[in-house]
Design a protein around this motif. Sequence first.
Motif, PDB file in Angstrom:
ATOM      1  N   TRP A  26       0.741  -1.040   0.041  1.00  0.00           N
ATOM      2  CA  TRP A  26      -0.005   0.036   0.009  1.00  0.00           C
ATOM      3  C   TRP A  26       0.762   1.211  -0.056  1.00  0.00           C
ATOM      4  N   PRO A  27       1.708   1.622  -1.019  1.00  0.00           N
ATOM      5  CA  PRO A  27       2.488   2.679  -1.068  1.00  0.00           C
ATOM      6  C   PRO A  27       1.704   3.924  -0.955  1.00  0.00           C
ATOM      7  N   GLU A  28       0.449   4.108  -1.339  1.00  0.00           N
ATOM      8  CA  GLU A  28      -0.053   5.375  -1.177  1.00  0.00           C
ATOM      9  C   GLU A  28      -1.017   5.433   0.147  1.00  0.00           C
ATOM     10  N   GLY A  29      -0.694   4.686   1.072  1.00  0.00           N
ATOM     11  CA  GLY A  29      -1.040   4.475   2.247  1.00  0.00           C
ATOM     12  C   GLY A  29      -2.038   3.251   2.853  1.00  0.00           C
ATOM     13  N   VAL A  30      -2.088   2.670   3.789  1.00  0.00           N
ATOM     14  CA  VAL A  30      -2.780   1.447   4.197  1.00  0.00           C
ATOM     15  C   VAL A  30      -3.936   1.921   4.635  1.00  0.00           C
ATOM     16  N   GLY A 112      -8.386  -6.972  12.470  1.00  0.00           N
ATOM     17  CA  GLY A 112      -9.479  -7.922  12.115  1.00  0.00           C
ATOM     18  C   GLY A 112     -10.129  -7.904  10.751  1.00  0.00           C
ATOM     19  N   HIS A 113     -11.274  -8.441  10.430  1.00  0.00           N
ATOM     20  CA  HIS A 113     -11.945  -8.280   9.101  1.00  0.00           C
ATOM     21  C   HIS A 113     -12.319  -7.093   8.829  1.00  0.00           C
ATOM     22  N   PRO A 114     -12.131  -6.518   7.482  1.00  0.00           N
ATOM     23  CA  PRO A 114     -11.619  -7.047   6.429  1.00  0.00           C
ATOM     24  C   PRO A 114     -10.276  -6.936   5.926  1.00  0.00           C
ATOM     25  N   ALA A 115      -9.391  -6.471   6.807  1.00  0.00           N
ATOM     26  CA  ALA A 115      -8.153  -6.020   6.519  1.00  0.00           C
ATOM     27  C   ALA A 115      -7.361  -7.336   6.032  1.00  0.00           C
ATOM     28  N   PRO A 116      -7.205  -8.353   6.571  1.00  0.00           N
ATOM     29  CA  PRO A 116      -6.420  -9.484   6.017  1.00  0.00           C
ATOM     30  C   PRO A 116      -7.087  -9.646   4.685  1.00  0.00           C
ATOM     31  N   LEU A 117      -8.132  -9.713   4.200  1.00  0.00           N
ATOM     32  CA  LEU A 117      -9.003  -9.993   2.964  1.00  0.00           C
ATOM     33  C   LEU A 117      -8.379  -8.832   2.180  1.00  0.00           C
ATOM     34  N   GLN A 118      -8.665  -7.490   2.457  1.00  0.00           N
ATOM     35  CA  GLN A 118      -8.042  -6.618   1.356  1.00  0.00           C
ATOM     36  C   GLN A 118      -6.396  -6.873   1.282  1.00  0.00           C
ATOM     37  N   ASP A 119      -5.761  -7.280   2.213  1.00  0.00           N
ATOM     38  CA  ASP A 119      -4.298  -7.435   1.885  1.00  0.00           C
ATOM     39  C   ASP A 119      -3.911  -8.325   0.842  1.00  0.00           C
ATOM     40  N   ILE A 124      -2.667 -10.353  -4.904  1.00  0.00           N
ATOM     41  CA  ILE A 124      -3.049 -10.906  -6.173  1.00  0.00           C
ATOM     42  C   ILE A 124      -3.022  -9.815  -7.234  1.00  0.00           C
ATOM     43  N   ARG A 125      -3.774  -8.805  -6.878  1.00  0.00           N
ATOM     44  CA  ARG A 125      -3.861  -7.578  -7.837  1.00  0.00           C
ATOM     45  C   ARG A 125      -2.481  -7.087  -8.252  1.00  0.00           C
ATOM     46  N   THR A 126      -1.703  -6.719  -7.340  1.00  0.00           N
ATOM     47  CA  THR A 126      -0.182  -6.451  -7.652  1.00  0.00           C
ATOM     48  C   THR A 126       0.401  -7.286  -8.399  1.00  0.00           C
ATOM     49  N   VAL A 127       0.741  -8.442  -8.057  1.00  0.00           N
ATOM     50  CA  VAL A 127       1.392  -9.487  -8.873  1.00  0.00           C
ATOM     51  C   VAL A 127       0.749  -9.460 -10.408  1.00  0.00           C
ATOM     52  N   ARG A 128      -0.497  -9.596 -10.373  1.00  0.00           N
ATOM     53  CA  ARG A 128      -1.237  -9.755 -11.757  1.00  0.00           C
ATOM     54  C   ARG A 128      -0.821  -8.400 -12.682  1.00  0.00           C
ATOM     55  N   ALA A 129      -0.947  -7.272 -12.078  1.00  0.00           N
ATOM     56  CA  ALA A 129      -0.891  -6.116 -12.769  1.00  0.00           C
ATOM     57  C   ALA A 129       0.698  -5.941 -12.978  1.00  0.00           C
ATOM     58  N   GLN A 166     -12.268  -4.641  -1.253  1.00  0.00           N
ATOM     59  CA  GLN A 166     -12.013  -3.362  -2.059  1.00  0.00           C
ATOM     60  C   GLN A 166     -11.827  -1.995  -1.388  1.00  0.00           C
ATOM     61  N   THR A 167     -11.120  -1.201  -1.935  1.00  0.00           N
ATOM     62  CA  THR A 167     -10.785   0.080  -0.998  1.00  0.00           C
ATOM     63  C   THR A 167     -11.206   1.237  -1.718  1.00  0.00           C
ATOM     64  N   GLY A 168     -11.452   0.833  -2.933  1.00  0.00           N
ATOM     65  CA  GLY A 168     -11.769   2.051  -3.899  1.00  0.00           C
ATOM     66  C   GLY A 168     -10.319   2.490  -4.865  1.00  0.00           C
ATOM     67  N   ALA A 169      -9.359   2.013  -4.587  1.00  0.00           N
ATOM     68  CA  ALA A 169      -7.866   2.191  -5.120  1.00  0.00           C
ATOM     69  C   ALA A 169      -8.235   1.937  -6.813  1.00  0.00           C
ATOM     70  N   PRO A 170      -7.339   2.584  -7.516  1.00  0.00           N
ATOM     71  CA  PRO A 170      -7.325   2.126  -8.925  1.00  0.00           C
ATOM     72  C   PRO A 170      -7.021   0.678  -9.199  1.00  0.00           C
ATOM     73  N   LEU A 171      -6.288   0.135  -8.345  1.00  0.00           N
ATOM     74  CA  LEU A 171      -5.874  -1.290  -8.602  1.00  0.00           C
ATOM     75  C   LEU A 171      -7.030  -2.268  -8.472  1.00  0.00           C
TER      76      LEU A 171
END
Length: 299
Positions: A26-30, A112-119, A124-129, A166-171
Amino acid sequence: MPRILSSLLFLAISSAQAQINVITLWPEGVPNARPDPGPEHVDGDRISNVSQPTLTMYPASFDRPAKTAVIICPGGGYGFLSFTREGQQYAQWLSHIGITAFVLKSRLSDYGHPAPLQDVLRAIRTVRAHAAEFGVAPDRIGIMGSSAGGHLAASAATLFDHPDGQTGAPLDAVSARPDFAMLMYPVITMTPTTTHAGSRNALLGATPSAARVQLLSLENQVTANTPPTLLMHSQDDDLVPVDNSILFYQALTRAHVPAEMYLFEHGGHGMGTRPGLGTASNWTKRAEEWLHDRQLIVQ
């Protein structure tokens, strides 16, 4: 897509086999960062109080390259991460058989949930992108996890499109669906009679809503879009009942998802890659056969 070197923070770590990189997720902020979280706690194999999620990359061995990647979720009951035994050791095995491995350091019970799911979905999105830059194929990205890490990996395999991840980030526009899953003695259900109580309490709190229990009981979330899955568990596991893997396998079968499961008589909980556990100590060979059969490695 901007190049990864300009958008992600890399820390170079020397390795006897290859260059290992630590990637900030999360370089833009956790999301929902806690104020003044304090330093991470490292106690031998265990890491806790994670506030800056990362991926540690282990490139595929040069003599056996492949285009497959696996993101590894260490276990630890959502209270800590068994980062060496269920992270680095798995990564070294995968690297040796020609797979590029990434060990996930995710947020835990203090979020707690949903932080681990977001991470995990962000991983996966980072590796795929950035698959081309990592030397992997965007359609050959798998997820692996042990114990509570198995629950997180299975969450990625079933909740990859869920709004909680999801967090609303472009990724978020990049698919977070893993192409395959490998689950080691996973926590699957949050049902009190079958779950691992410590993992449930750490993830959902002492009094979770019925809706949260239903959502994170992953046998209820399997669909035809759940990726092919390999399961490993021991009959004598006295912490996470073997019924967890059986429930997930049954759900996969009902949904017509390709699945393979190995249930060992001996092995207990947290077998990792230890020798001396009878046939359970040969699980890596069974996993390699499964990966080869799915054309994810070359033997």
